[in-house]
Motif scaffolding. Structure first.
Motif, mmCIF file in Angstrom:
data_model
loop_
_atom_site.group_PDB
_atom_site.id
_atom_site.type_symbol
_atom_site.label_atom_id
_atom_site.label_comp_id
_atom_site.label_asym_id
_atom_site.label_seq_id
_atom_site.Cartn_x
_atom_site.Cartn_y
_atom_site.Cartn_z
ATOM 1 N N SER A 2 0.828 -1.190 0.000
ATOM 2 C CA SER A 2 0.000 0.000 0.000
ATOM 3 C C SER A 2 0.872 1.254 0.000
ATOM 4 C CB SER A 2 -0.914 -0.006 1.226
ATOM 5 O OG SER A 2 -0.137 0.168 2.394
ATOM 6 N N GLY A 3 0.226 2.385 -0.269
ATOM 7 C CA GLY A 3 0.953 3.652 -0.322
ATOM 8 C C GLY A 3 1.587 4.016 1.004
ATOM 9 N N ASN A 4 0.886 3.731 2.099
ATOM 10 C CA ASN A 4 1.409 4.052 3.416
ATOM 11 C C ASN A 4 2.659 3.231 3.727
ATOM 12 O OD1 ASN A 4 1.432 5.431 5.814
ATOM 13 N ND2 ASN A 4 -0.053 4.116 6.807
ATOM 14 N N ARG A 5 2.643 1.958 3.348
ATOM 15 C CA ARG A 5 3.819 1.110 3.588
ATOM 16 C C ARG A 5 4.994 1.544 2.729
ATOM 17 N NH1 ARG A 5 3.024 -5.087 3.948
ATOM 18 N NH2 ARG A 5 5.149 -4.780 4.639
ATOM 19 N N LYS A 6 4.715 1.989 1.499
ATOM 20 C CA LYS A 6 5.790 2.458 0.621
ATOM 21 C C LYS A 6 6.454 3.703 1.185
ATOM 22 C CE LYS A 6 3.980 0.665 -3.713
ATOM 23 N NZ LYS A 6 3.450 1.000 -5.027
ATOM 24 N N ILE A 7 5.650 4.616 1.696
ATOM 25 C CA ILE A 7 6.203 5.836 2.294
ATOM 26 C C ILE A 7 7.053 5.491 3.510
ATOM 27 C CG2 ILE A 7 5.573 7.944 3.559
ATOM 28 C CD1 ILE A 7 5.287 8.293 0.628
ATOM 29 N N ARG A 8 6.567 4.581 4.350
ATOM 30 C CA ARG A 8 7.326 4.196 5.540
ATOM 31 C C ARG A 8 8.643 3.507 5.173
ATOM 32 N NH1 ARG A 8 4.741 5.011 10.146
ATOM 33 N NH2 ARG A 8 2.503 5.385 10.048
ATOM 34 N N GLN A 9 8.605 2.648 4.163
ATOM 35 C CA GLN A 9 9.827 1.977 3.723
ATOM 36 C C GLN A 9 10.815 2.991 3.142
ATOM 37 O OE1 GLN A 9 10.538 -1.198 4.272
ATOM 38 N NE2 GLN A 9 12.543 -0.971 3.352
ATOM 39 N N PHE A 10 10.303 3.926 2.339
ATOM 40 C CA PHE A 10 11.155 4.977 1.778
ATOM 41 C C PHE A 10 11.766 5.818 2.892
ATOM 42 C CE2 PHE A 10 11.600 9.309 0.008
ATOM 43 C CZ PHE A 10 12.545 9.034 -0.964
ATOM 44 N N HIS A 11 10.991 6.129 3.923
ATOM 45 C CA HIS A 11 11.475 6.905 5.063
ATOM 46 C C HIS A 11 12.602 6.158 5.781
ATOM 47 C CE1 HIS A 11 10.959 10.012 8.135
ATOM 48 N NE2 HIS A 11 11.122 9.053 9.038
ATOM 49 N N LEU A 46 18.092 14.990 5.069
ATOM 50 C CA LEU A 46 17.361 15.498 6.222
ATOM 51 C C LEU A 46 16.057 16.164 5.792
ATOM 52 C CD1 LEU A 46 17.272 15.997 9.264
ATOM 53 C CD2 LEU A 46 18.504 18.129 8.850
ATOM 54 N N PHE A 47 16.089 16.948 4.722
ATOM 55 C CA PHE A 47 14.872 17.585 4.229
ATOM 56 C C PHE A 47 13.891 16.560 3.678
ATOM 57 C CE2 PHE A 47 17.514 21.565 3.729
ATOM 58 C CZ PHE A 47 16.948 22.183 4.834
ATOM 59 N N VAL A 48 14.406 15.503 3.039
ATOM 60 C CA VAL A 48 13.524 14.431 2.565
ATOM 61 C C VAL A 48 12.891 13.725 3.755
ATOM 62 C CG1 VAL A 48 13.415 12.260 1.290
ATOM 63 C CG2 VAL A 48 14.793 14.146 0.409
ATOM 64 N N LEU A 49 13.664 13.462 4.803
ATOM 65 C CA LEU A 49 13.116 12.850 6.015
ATOM 66 C C LEU A 49 12.060 13.736 6.652
ATOM 67 C CD1 LEU A 49 16.208 11.331 7.829
ATOM 68 C CD2 LEU A 49 14.232 10.120 6.950
ATOM 69 N N MET A 50 12.312 15.023 6.654
ATOM 70 C CA MET A 50 11.344 15.942 7.230
ATOM 71 C C MET A 50 10.035 15.916 6.437
ATOM 72 S SD MET A 50 11.973 19.912 8.293
ATOM 73 C CE MET A 50 12.093 20.492 6.624
ATOM 74 N N GLY A 51 10.146 15.882 5.112
ATOM 75 C CA GLY A 51 8.947 15.835 4.284
ATOM 76 C C GLY A 51 8.152 14.563 4.463
ATOM 77 N N THR A 52 8.827 13.424 4.449
ATOM 78 C CA THR A 52 8.104 12.157 4.623
ATOM 79 C C THR A 52 7.583 12.012 6.044
ATOM 80 O OG1 THR A 52 10.185 10.991 5.059
ATOM 81 C CG2 THR A 52 9.340 10.945 2.791
ATOM 82 N N GLY A 53 8.311 12.525 7.017
ATOM 83 C CA GLY A 53 7.853 12.464 8.403
ATOM 84 C C GLY A 53 6.603 13.298 8.620
ATOM 85 N N ILE A 54 6.578 14.491 8.054
ATOM 86 C CA ILE A 54 5.389 15.332 8.169
ATOM 87 C C ILE A 54 4.220 14.691 7.442
ATOM 88 C CG2 ILE A 54 4.398 17.545 7.440
ATOM 89 C CD1 ILE A 54 7.149 18.773 8.069
#
Length: 67
Positions: A2-11, A46-54
């Motif tokens: 799912s999209g949520n799992r993909k975002i978490r894996q990318f993070h 760090l900025f990518v982490l901030m974006g995916t975290g938000i």
């Protein structure tokens, strides 16, 4: 997946890349302190982490309801 799992894996992957860049920066600055631009290397992950975290913070979790 799912999209949520993909975002978490990318993070997670980006967080490992971030840690590697922090270690690389620390080693590079101790070896040769004249290279100041190396200290900016961890900022991109760090900025990518901030974006995916938000994104994950504000995205509602979908939990399965039982009974």
């Amino acid at each position: 997946m799912s999209g949520n799992r993909k975002i978490r894996q990318f993070h997670r992957v980006v967080s490992m890349i971030f840690m590697a860049t922090v270690v690389f920066t620390a080693v590079a600055l101790t070896v040769n302190s004249s290279i100041v631009w190396v200290s900016y290397v961890p900022l991109l992950p760090l900025f990518v982490l901030m974006g995916t975290g938000i994104f994950m913070w504000f995205r509602p979790r979908r939990r399965a309801r039982t009974a």
